[in-house]
Design a protein around this motif. Structure first.
Motif, mmCIF file in Angstrom:
data_model
loop_
_atom_site.group_PDB
_atom_site.id
_atom_site.type_symbol
_atom_site.label_atom_id
_atom_site.label_comp_id
_atom_site.label_asym_id
_atom_site.label_seq_id
_atom_site.Cartn_x
_atom_site.Cartn_y
_atom_site.Cartn_z
ATOM 1 N N ILE A 166 19.090 11.252 -6.534
ATOM 2 C CA ILE A 166 19.585 12.264 -6.169
ATOM 3 C C ILE A 166 18.132 13.499 -6.708
ATOM 4 O O ILE A 166 17.151 13.147 -7.168
ATOM 5 C CB ILE A 166 20.669 12.672 -7.212
ATOM 6 C CG1 ILE A 166 21.077 12.789 -7.497
ATOM 7 C CG2 ILE A 166 21.418 11.690 -6.077
ATOM 8 C CD1 ILE A 166 22.326 13.097 -8.352
ATOM 9 N N LYS A 167 19.003 14.993 -7.174
ATOM 10 C CA LYS A 167 18.086 15.681 -8.039
ATOM 11 C C LYS A 167 18.160 15.908 -9.602
ATOM 12 O O LYS A 167 19.740 15.781 -9.497
ATOM 13 C CB LYS A 167 18.546 17.520 -7.043
ATOM 14 C CG LYS A 167 17.678 18.133 -7.356
ATOM 15 C CD LYS A 167 18.605 19.030 -6.546
ATOM 16 C CE LYS A 167 17.550 20.733 -6.876
ATOM 17 N NZ LYS A 167 17.379 21.806 -5.491
ATOM 18 N N TYR A 188 12.768 12.920 -7.433
ATOM 19 C CA TYR A 188 14.567 12.602 -7.976
ATOM 20 C C TYR A 188 14.646 11.946 -8.518
ATOM 21 O O TYR A 188 14.072 11.508 -9.974
ATOM 22 C CB TYR A 188 14.981 11.175 -6.491
ATOM 23 C CG TYR A 188 13.859 10.817 -6.045
ATOM 24 C CD1 TYR A 188 14.234 11.517 -4.086
ATOM 25 C CD2 TYR A 188 12.579 10.383 -5.680
ATOM 26 C CE1 TYR A 188 14.096 11.703 -3.506
ATOM 27 C CE2 TYR A 188 12.418 9.838 -4.159
ATOM 28 C CZ TYR A 188 13.124 11.177 -3.367
ATOM 29 O OH TYR A 188 13.001 10.601 -1.459
ATOM 30 N N PRO A 191 21.864 9.266 -10.597
ATOM 31 C CA PRO A 191 22.647 9.892 -11.235
ATOM 32 C C PRO A 191 23.496 9.712 -12.300
ATOM 33 O O PRO A 191 23.739 8.885 -12.909
ATOM 34 C CB PRO A 191 23.686 9.443 -9.899
ATOM 35 C CG PRO A 191 23.077 8.443 -8.923
ATOM 36 C CD PRO A 191 21.592 8.698 -9.669
ATOM 37 N N PHE A 197 28.962 14.508 -5.535
ATOM 38 C CA PHE A 197 29.014 14.256 -4.035
ATOM 39 C C PHE A 197 30.131 13.745 -3.663
ATOM 40 O O PHE A 197 30.966 13.604 -2.604
ATOM 41 C CB PHE A 197 27.732 12.619 -3.942
ATOM 42 C CG PHE A 197 26.834 12.753 -3.467
ATOM 43 C CD1 PHE A 197 25.681 12.898 -2.655
ATOM 44 C CD2 PHE A 197 25.473 13.085 -4.615
ATOM 45 C CE1 PHE A 197 24.980 13.837 -2.742
ATOM 46 C CE2 PHE A 197 24.916 13.297 -4.961
ATOM 47 C CZ PHE A 197 23.608 13.848 -4.117
ATOM 48 N N ASP B 578 16.423 14.160 1.133
ATOM 49 C CA ASP B 578 17.618 14.437 1.574
ATOM 50 C C ASP B 578 18.012 16.490 1.856
ATOM 51 O O ASP B 578 17.381 17.226 0.340
ATOM 52 C CB ASP B 578 18.828 14.116 -0.360
ATOM 53 C CG ASP B 578 20.281 14.776 0.258
ATOM 54 O OD1 ASP B 578 20.416 15.562 1.162
ATOM 55 O OD2 ASP B 578 21.082 13.672 -0.061
#
Lengths: 600, 600
Positions: A166-167, A188, A191, A197, B578
């Motif tokens: 993710i970010k 990335y 998490p 999410f 994403d």
């Protein structure tokens, strides 16, 4: 198939059956010309009987501990039954056997209690995992997993997988980042939780979501923290705090019932955060025992502090008390006869840097009703009686008193209380006392702050997706006027350990922006990091909230243990290393080249 | 609680009940002075009836699509029933309603079929996820997950979590790596699969392990690949291939029964890899239809090729055929009347770079029994009849013929067969034909190799933990003599898609070292990368084997779809991005500093 049965299932009813077993050599015993070998697998242990011929074969090629063997023979009744073993009524009169694999002598004994030290066992984790203790722990973990799923399923929750790549949004703990080869110079992040999410899934109408999922935090590891840990992550739409508390109280009951056969008769008690702090000095109080904190001197305050100033220690011209912002006591039952040595030792205990007190005072409530104190010089018996009354101390009790700045002293007293609880045997690992702590602070106004932020600012006490209590939303606009804002945020606490927590979330774009702003994140930055969430809130986001439980910790607690490491198959050590596989490690320079990265 | 019932549960029996519903506005219709609003949630749609007063309120503050509302009222019987809707017998005569959250106009319609393009839907994934299609897909995925767990549980498997922060061992695909802050200059890797860990669990005696787990591969993404994907990962000890195939055939039957109510009457057919390659040109044949490959010319070979040289095309002085190493045919049923145009188009199809043929020949088997071919000039009817016989072509069929190097031509014909299968409607997405492909090659001897490895070497066709077939272990020592070594390795194939595969593993240290050596990994390197596994094999490793299924793919197949992306809540695009959260992205320079990393 290497076996017809496992090593734990044969019983007296199976006598005369021909069977083949396979497993590990646990122990062997020779009696003259015959021998017995215990063979072990996940399911149990079975005794093999070697006749004279086979014993000769055994003597010629001895079996060692942990050899893997396969043996065929007939189930017979044992003359010398072993009632401690599920298979103890029978043995196998074998006709042949085969070594499937040899074993070197293990570096430590593979038994209930081992002689191996921590480091050695971590290195040979695959052998440590053979010990019955760890096998039970991992089985328990699996049963908890299954039990959680059964409950969540029965309540209409969907298990929906959220992404791992993710970010990076460096708030809270530090992210682990993952360089992208296909997107040069970009990364990335792994998490820290699926927070945003799961909120998006609520916006998408999935209504009830859960996941048992790995999360990652690149924190300096304190004892019993892991850089990767497992979370039971849940979210519900169209609910209020009450619905969530009931749902997860139900889950806890279900799991305890299924895994431990244990029932909680009463509703889980609830306590506000302020009460918990005041009564126990701690936002995760262990309520298996009393010994609550009693304030002998406290300033007038707003959150935890009293509505009115308290002072039961003034007017004695005792500088320690007069200078102290805060004076707090507990009454330790039955400790009035503590010796000088014991009291000195306790004083040293509170003076350790982790606790950070400068000293400790006491009042002995003798069995005959008299009071004897370390501060007799300053306070007459009347005063001491007043304290004893306030602390609800009985004859035979020992009142312990700490003084200092409110926050630190409260924390120290909480530690001392837990320590006394341990010493007095009040913290029984087979007793379980769950507790909801509610009404956590969300924002606190800091007058002075180190970051040069100017004339005071809001400091986050919870993550920025937590909704303020509806009637306090307005307060955010006038931070100088309201020193705090509370949230419908809650923790599930079990025996002094926080096993999870959650909150009602923000579902309105404007309020989310306002929250970011309160935390010093301007609209541009908010858009860059959380644009997707702000966007989602524009298209009909329902009210929602949820909770996450620390799955490793929950399993350890259910196992009656405190260390999560023994409930994780392949844990890392305190430096974040997996010493078994030797990770992390250097990588091939071409890997870095491909990622356009260089070591500095 | 925002609702008393959900939007899918009210029935005629509930008439006169007072209810509160909450959900999204699906559609609204006005009839003169009254109005109807359909409110939607995960569970269904319910019609709300607005009386005149409430309709005036509605007119004053119109509701938009996707507004989140809460409405209270009484369930009444509908005059105009809707049999397509589960709640179609009733409606709610509401007395009040409230807008819980507004919605902007969504960028695409949130309906079964949407007008939104791929990119737009990826960006607004949280809205795309509201569409019934995706809701069904994610529900199906959850049901598959649950069904798998029920089965694995009933068979005594434990779900045991393996670590995500492991060691980089760059074989096979590329690893994603994760810099470690606490261990400067060192990196973790994200697992491509839990392969070695599940083997260690077998060594540790857990006997049966499974996990539904994320895996990571930093590959250049072809269509429908994801950098993070989900695997059903399983391993069993003390088993042979037969046990594993039976166990997972059982799983497949169980899941199809539970999720689709579908039964397979017969045992799953098994086919060796060599047969699959020979008969279908493909190691994952779609056996929903025939049209098997027929070799008109093939060299004598060892693995796939015939035992004896085949040549039904020689002696005609036709250079194309004489020069070709390999000539292969299929008979497409009922296509004998293909027009010139259709045949030209097919020829162009095989000449596309992805297929790579230089041309195509054909023989039309006319309904009247005559044969007509594009190579009439070279071959008389006798010869053509011979081909037709070999291809088992019936009057009305069209024989398609490709020529070229064996490997490429076989692959091209496999593609052409699948294409013809599509065109002829033989690939029905509601028909499921599972197949075990067994006896995969493990090592193949390459005479010439580009890497300067000298006089030929073994090339791995499977991962290095796969055990050679026991009777072929000896062959590894004399690679020049034996051109290949086979393994007890197997794939589960469904409708032409590999949904999983596995093998019997090596459990002996010496053999594992021998395998590493065969693959050019010397003992030092082996020890450095896989020392833990080699170590584990010294302490009584049991024989074991396992399997991994592609969970995303399995769900897509069960949903009758080909793209996995629609079965993943938050997928990445073909560049590994994403686009919703905009990841990967640049990170804060201090994050890189802390990791002692620099961008090049």
């Amino acid at each position: 198939m290497y076996r017809t049965h496992n090593c734990g299932e044969l019983r007296i009813e199976n006598v005369n059956t021909n069977v083949t077993l396979a497993g590990w050599v646990q122990i062997q015993r020779k009696f003259g010309s015959i021998a017995f070998v215990d063979v072990r697998d996940r399911y149990g242990i079975t005794q093999l009987y070697f006749n004279e011929t086979l014993t000769q074969q055994l003597d010629a090629n001895p079996l060692g501990r942990e050899f893997v063997i396969q043996a065929t023979g007939k189930v017979i009744e044992r003359s010398n039954k072993n009632p401690k073993l599920a298979t103890g009524d029978i043995e196998i009169e074998i006709t042949e056997y085969k070594v499937l694999n040899k074993s070197a002598v293990p570096p430590f004994t593979i038994e209930e209690e081992t002689d191996g030290g921590e480091e050695l066992r971590m290195k040979y984790r695959y052998l440590d995992l053979r010990r019955p203790t760890l096998q039970r722990n991992l089985e328990l973990r699996y049963r908890v997993n299954r039990s959680v799923r059964t409950y969540m399923d029965s309540k209409g929750f969907y298990d929906i997988e959220t992404p791992f790549l993710i970010k990076s949004t460096p708030e809270g703990a530090r992210d682990f980042i993952v360089p992208s080869r296909m997107n040069e110079g970009e990364f990335y992040a792994l998490p820290q939780s699926p927070q945003t999410f799961k909120q998006l899934l609520m916006v998408s109408g999935y209504d009830r979501y859960y996941q048992i999922v790995k999360c990652f935090r690149d924190e300096d590891l304190r004892a019993d923290r892991q850089p990767e840990f497992t979370q039971l992550d849940c979210e519900m739409a169209f609910v209020e705090q009450e619905d969530i508390l009931n749902m997860f109280e139900g889950l806890t009951r279900h799991v305890f019932q299924e895994v431990k056969g244990m029932t909680f008769n009463e509703a889980f008690p609830r306590m506000t955060w302020a009460q918990a702090m005041k009564r126990y000095g701690n936002d995760k109080p262990d309520i298996r025992f009393g010994m609550e904190l009693v304030e002998l001197k406290a300033p007038k305050g707003v959150l935890i502090e009293s509505d009115e100033e308290v002072n039961l220690v003034g007017g004695a011209d005792f500088k320690v008390m007069d200078d102290a912002e805060f004076v707090v006591a507990i009454a330790a039952p039955g400790c009035s006869e503590y010796t000088r040595k014991q009291l000195d030792e306790l004083t040293e205990w509170v003076k350790r840097p982790q606790i950070g007190m400068t000293g400790m005072m006491y009042v002995k409530c003798n069995a005959d009703g008299t009071l004897k104190s370390s501060v007799d010089k300053f306070y007459n018996e009347e005063r001491l009686k007043q304290w004893a009354e306030k602390a609800n101390a009985q004859p035979g009790d020992l009142i312990l008193i700490l003084t200092g700045p409110a926050e630190r002293t409260r924390k120290a007293m909480s530690e001392l209380r837990l320590e006394m609880g341990n010493r007095l045997g009040f913290r029984n690992r087979n007793e379980y006392k769950p507790l909801w702590v509610i009404d956590f602070p969300l924002l606190e106004f800091a007058e002075n702050n180190d970051d040069g932020g100017g004339a005071g600012r809001w400091v986050a006490r919870h993550h920025p997706f937590t909704s303020p209590k509806p009637d306090q939303i307005e307060w955010m606009k006038d931070k100088a006027k309201y020193p705090y804002i509370m949230a419908n945020a809650y923790d599930l606490v079990l025996n002094g350990t926080e096993i999870g927590g959650g909150s009602i979330r923000i579902h309105q774009r404007d309020l989310q922006l306002q929250m970011f702003e309160a935390l010093g994140i301007n609209e541009h930055e908010a858009q860059e990091k959380f644009g997707f969430l702000l966007g989602a809130f524009e298209y009909g986001a329902p009210p929602h909230g949820g909770l996450a439980l620390g799955f490793d910790r929950l399993c350890a607690l259910l196992g009656g243990d405190e260390t999560i490491r023994d409930y994780i198959a392949f844990p890392k050590n305190n430096s974040g290393r997996d010493v078994m596989i030797d990770a992390p490690s250097a990588v091939n320079p071409t890997q870095l080249d491909e990622l356009k990265l260089a070591l500095k």
